[in-house]
Design a protein around this motif. Structure first.
Motif, PDB file in Angstrom:
ATOM      1  N   VAL A   1      30.569  54.811  31.156  1.00 22.09           N
ATOM      2  CA  VAL A   1      31.452  53.657  30.998  1.00 22.09           C
ATOM      3  C   VAL A   1      30.790  52.336  31.388  1.00 22.09           C
ATOM      4  CG1 VAL A   1      33.488  55.081  31.393  1.00 22.09           C
ATOM      5  CG2 VAL A   1      32.524  53.800  33.310  1.00 22.09           C
ATOM      6  N   ALA A   2      29.679  52.386  32.145  1.00 20.17           N
ATOM      7  CA  ALA A   2      29.158  51.156  32.741  1.00 20.17           C
ATOM      8  C   ALA A   2      28.167  50.394  31.884  1.00 20.17           C
ATOM      9  CB  ALA A   2      28.509  51.464  34.096  1.00 20.17           C
ATOM     10  N   ASN A   3      27.458  51.082  30.969  1.00 10.94           N
ATOM     11  CA  ASN A   3      26.337  50.379  30.328  1.00 10.94           C
ATOM     12  C   ASN A   3      26.716  49.619  29.066  1.00 10.94           C
ATOM     13  OD1 ASN A   3      26.579  52.465  28.485  1.00 10.94           O
ATOM     14  ND2 ASN A   3      24.377  52.840  28.329  1.00 10.94           N
ATOM     15  N   GLY A   4      27.961  49.710  28.639  1.00 10.52           N
ATOM     16  CA  GLY A   4      28.410  48.877  27.525  1.00 10.52           C
ATOM     17  C   GLY A   4      27.946  49.318  26.162  1.00 10.52           C
ATOM     18  N   ASP A   5      27.510  50.558  26.022  1.00 11.61           N
ATOM     19  CA  ASP A   5      27.081  51.074  24.718  1.00 11.61           C
ATOM     20  C   ASP A   5      28.329  51.351  23.870  1.00 11.61           C
ATOM     21  OD1 ASP A   5      26.159  52.566  22.544  1.00 11.61           O
ATOM     22  OD2 ASP A   5      24.651  53.609  23.737  1.00 11.61           O
ATOM     23  N   PRO A   6      28.475  50.702  22.708  1.00 16.72           N
ATOM     24  CA  PRO A   6      29.683  50.897  21.903  1.00 16.72           C
ATOM     25  C   PRO A   6      29.839  52.321  21.380  1.00 16.72           C
ATOM     26  CG  PRO A   6      28.044  49.637  20.677  1.00 16.72           C
ATOM     27  CD  PRO A   6      27.544  49.731  22.088  1.00 16.72           C
ATOM     28  N   GLY A   7      28.746  53.101  21.384  1.00 19.09           N
ATOM     29  CA  GLY A   7      28.834  54.471  20.906  1.00 19.09           C
ATOM     30  C   GLY A   7      29.297  55.466  21.943  1.00 19.09           C
TER      31      GLY A   7
ATOM     32  N   LYS B   1      36.077  50.071  39.961  1.00 23.35           N
ATOM     33  CA  LYS B   1      35.721  49.435  41.228  1.00 23.35           C
ATOM     34  C   LYS B   1      34.259  49.024  41.162  1.00 23.35           C
ATOM     35  CE  LYS B   1      35.803  50.189  46.244  1.00 23.35           C
ATOM     36  NZ  LYS B   1      36.117  51.174  47.319  1.00 23.35           N
ATOM     37  N   LEU B   2      33.998  47.739  41.338  1.00 22.51           N
ATOM     38  CA  LEU B   2      32.649  47.200  41.314  1.00 22.51           C
ATOM     39  C   LEU B   2      32.302  46.726  42.717  1.00 22.51           C
ATOM     40  CD1 LEU B   2      32.922  45.011  38.070  1.00 22.51           C
ATOM     41  CD2 LEU B   2      32.535  47.484  38.269  1.00 22.51           C
ATOM     42  N   GLU B   3      31.169  47.179  43.230  1.00 23.02           N
ATOM     43  CA  GLU B   3      30.748  46.798  44.571  1.00 23.02           C
ATOM     44  C   GLU B   3      29.430  46.051  44.508  1.00 23.02           C
ATOM     45  OE1 GLU B   3      31.495  49.436  47.884  1.00 23.02           O
ATOM     46  OE2 GLU B   3      32.317  50.930  46.505  1.00 23.02           O
TER      47      GLU B   3
ATOM     48  N   ALA C   1      40.005  47.257  30.204  1.00 23.81           N
ATOM     49  CA  ALA C   1      40.256  46.413  29.029  1.00 23.81           C
ATOM     50  C   ALA C   1      39.560  45.063  29.131  1.00 23.81           C
ATOM     51  CB  ALA C   1      41.759  46.212  28.843  1.00 23.81           C
ATOM     52  N   ASP C   2      39.197  44.634  30.358  1.00 25.80           N
ATOM     53  CA  ASP C   2      38.528  43.348  30.549  1.00 25.80           C
ATOM     54  C   ASP C   2      37.034  43.494  30.816  1.00 25.80           C
ATOM     55  OD1 ASP C   2      41.003  42.038  30.358  1.00 25.80           O
ATOM     56  OD2 ASP C   2      41.381  42.312  32.507  1.00 25.80           O
ATOM     57  N   PHE C   3      36.556  44.719  30.857  1.00 21.08           N
ATOM     58  CA  PHE C   3      35.182  44.968  31.297  1.00 21.08           C
ATOM     59  C   PHE C   3      34.146  44.762  30.199  1.00 21.08           C
ATOM     60  CE2 PHE C   3      31.671  47.956  32.327  1.00 21.08           C
ATOM     61  CZ  PHE C   3      31.333  47.490  33.592  1.00 21.08           C
ATOM     62  N   TYR C   4      34.512  45.094  28.965  1.00 18.57           N
ATOM     63  CA  TYR C   4      33.534  45.109  27.869  1.00 18.57           C
ATOM     64  C   TYR C   4      33.554  43.782  27.122  1.00 18.57           C
ATOM     65  CZ  TYR C   4      33.707  49.939  29.174  1.00 18.57           C
ATOM     66  OH  TYR C   4      33.672  51.100  29.916  1.00 18.57           O
ATOM     67  N   GLN C   5      32.400  43.110  27.099  1.00 17.36           N
ATOM     68  CA  GLN C   5      32.311  41.760  26.552  1.00 17.36           C
ATOM     69  C   GLN C   5      31.472  41.683  25.276  1.00 17.36           C
ATOM     70  OE1 GLN C   5      30.798  39.581  29.932  1.00 17.36           O
ATOM     71  NE2 GLN C   5      32.674  39.849  31.110  1.00 17.36           N
TER      72      GLN C   5
ATOM     73  N   PHE D   1      26.954  44.279  27.043  1.00 13.05           N
ATOM     74  CA  PHE D   1      27.337  43.195  27.949  1.00 13.05           C
ATOM     75  C   PHE D   1      28.690  43.544  28.579  1.00 13.05           C
ATOM     76  CE2 PHE D   1      24.260  41.037  25.313  1.00 13.05           C
ATOM     77  CZ  PHE D   1      23.595  40.220  26.222  1.00 13.05           C
ATOM     78  N   THR D   2      28.735  43.513  29.908  1.00 10.89           N
ATOM     79  CA  THR D   2      29.946  43.890  30.628  1.00 10.89           C
ATOM     80  C   THR D   2      30.244  42.861  31.714  1.00 10.89           C
ATOM     81  OG1 THR D   2      28.844  45.172  32.379  1.00 10.89           O
ATOM     82  CG2 THR D   2      29.307  46.318  30.284  1.00 10.89           C
ATOM     83  N   ALA D   3      31.322  43.122  32.457  1.00  8.75           N
ATOM     84  CA  ALA D   3      31.735  42.222  33.535  1.00  8.75           C
ATOM     85  C   ALA D   3      30.932  42.411  34.811  1.00  8.75           C
ATOM     86  CB  ALA D   3      33.224  42.427  33.835  1.00  8.75           C
ATOM     87  N   LEU D   4      29.988  43.347  34.847  1.00  8.53           N
ATOM     88  CA  LEU D   4      29.157  43.544  36.032  1.00  8.53           C
ATOM     89  C   LEU D   4      28.337  42.294  36.315  1.00  8.53           C
ATOM     90  CD1 LEU D   4      27.810  47.177  35.593  1.00  8.53           C
ATOM     91  CD2 LEU D   4      29.012  46.329  37.616  1.00  8.53           C
ATOM     92  N   GLU D   5      28.401  41.823  37.548  1.00 12.55           N
ATOM     93  CA  GLU D   5      27.597  40.682  37.982  1.00 12.55           C
ATOM     94  C   GLU D   5      26.280  41.176  38.564  1.00 12.55           C
ATOM     95  OE1 GLU D   5      28.331  37.616  37.504  1.00 12.55           O
ATOM     96  OE2 GLU D   5      30.452  37.728  36.929  1.00 12.55           O
ATOM     97  N   PRO D   6      25.266  40.308  38.635  1.00 13.31           N
ATOM     98  CA  PRO D   6      23.988  40.719  39.237  1.00 13.31           C
ATOM     99  C   PRO D   6      24.183  41.314  40.629  1.00 13.31           C
ATOM    100  CG  PRO D   6      23.737  38.592  38.180  1.00 13.31           C
ATOM    101  CD  PRO D   6      25.210  38.914  38.126  1.00 13.31           C
TER     102      PRO D   6
END
Length: 287
Positions: A116-122, A137-139, A150-154, A158-163
């Motif tokens: 779920v984290a890497n944003g691969d559409p496949g 949960k993002l730490e 629903a707000d994570f995938y951009q 590209f996702t909502a994960l910050e550096p």
């Protein structure tokens, strides 16, 4: 090919993993199952200077019931989802989807968090997470925060994960008792990404659809929540007209790429077919 040179780290806690990500900067990548990152490294399409292996972080592997939610650690594997009695009882659609991911060897190593984290559409799980109303949960260095799936995938990758942030947990509301579910996936061969796939969870009352949610996989640069398609069947007995309306509404938001899996119009067509099949099978399971 052989990957480029990199430094290897194996932290034993989330705190240490976050510290490493923050201190090593843009050249650092977390390693979960490795099915996306390692092949890209071998092809030199990704050249991280530092790999942070999460397999030593025991606190990232769990499946727990917490009131009306199921909480799943990011390093929980697809195989562990398939073997979980709790998932089978509360979220059987996750087991149905996990059984269609690649092959047993991949499922033994591949993790839910990585999927779920890497944003691969496949990837199969993101659309299910959106459809189920899950949150992540993002730490990171500034602490923890929750982001709705629903707000994570951009965008693609590209996702909502910050550096410096790490996805550590998935929280999923348990669907209503007696719900129906289905994940329909069309693929060219075992192990392939979906040509098109649709996930459905619904409830029935007096022979008609009372609630419905529909997610779509690999039919856009991000997973899709087909809200209008779901609305088209609520209050209906899933007659032919309602099913066609749902498929048409789902196709209206699809924008797949033309690739080896087929041209755009073909992929949109079979995407609608997957929606119809998933709705019918979910309704058959609903009690």
């Amino acid at each position: 090919m052989i990957p480029g040179p990199f430094s290897y780290y194996r932290p034993d806690s989330v705190a240490d993993a976050v510290k490493l990500l923050a201190s090593l900067g843009d050249e650092a990548r977390p390693l979960a199952g490795g099915h996306s990152l390692v092949p890209m490294m071998k092809l030199r399409l990704a050249t991280p200077g530092h790999l942070i292996d999460l397999h030593g972080v025991g606190e990232l592997k769990f499946i727990r019931r917490d009131g009306s939610h199921i909480r799943i650690g990011a390093m929980t594997t697809q195989h562990e989802l398939l073997a979980s009695d709790e998932i089978g009882a509360s979220l059987p659609i996750l087991q149905e989807a996990a059984s269609l991911i690649a092959d047993p060897q991949v499922r033994y190593r591949g993790t839910l968090g990585g999927n779920v984290a890497n944003g691969d559409p496949g990837n199969d799980m993101p659309a299910l997470m959106m459809m189920l109303g899950a949150s992540y949960k993002l730490e990171g260095p500034s602490g923890a925060r929750d982001v709705a799936a629903a707000d994570f995938y951009q965008g693609a990758y590209f996702t909502a994960l910050e550096p410096g942030e790490l996805l550590t947990e998935i929280s999923i509301p348990v669907p209503a008792a007696g719900h129906g579910y289905a994940y329909e996936k069309l693929k060219r061969k075992v192990g392939d990404y979906a040509t098109a796939a649709a996930a459905v969870v619904l409830t029935m009352a007096n022979g008609k659809v009372a609630t419905c949610a529909i997610g779509l996989t690999n039919l856009h640069e991000t997973p899709l929540l087909a809200a209008d398609a779901a609305k088209a069947v609520i209050g209906t007995a899933l007659d032919a007209a309602a099913l066609k309306a749902a498929a048409d509404a789902a196709r209206a938001i699809m924008a797949p790429a033309a690739d080896a899996r087929g041209p755009v119009e073909y992929r949109k067509h079979v995407g609608g077919v997957m929606v119809i099949r998933a709705l019918q099978r979910a309704a058959g399971r609903a009690r």
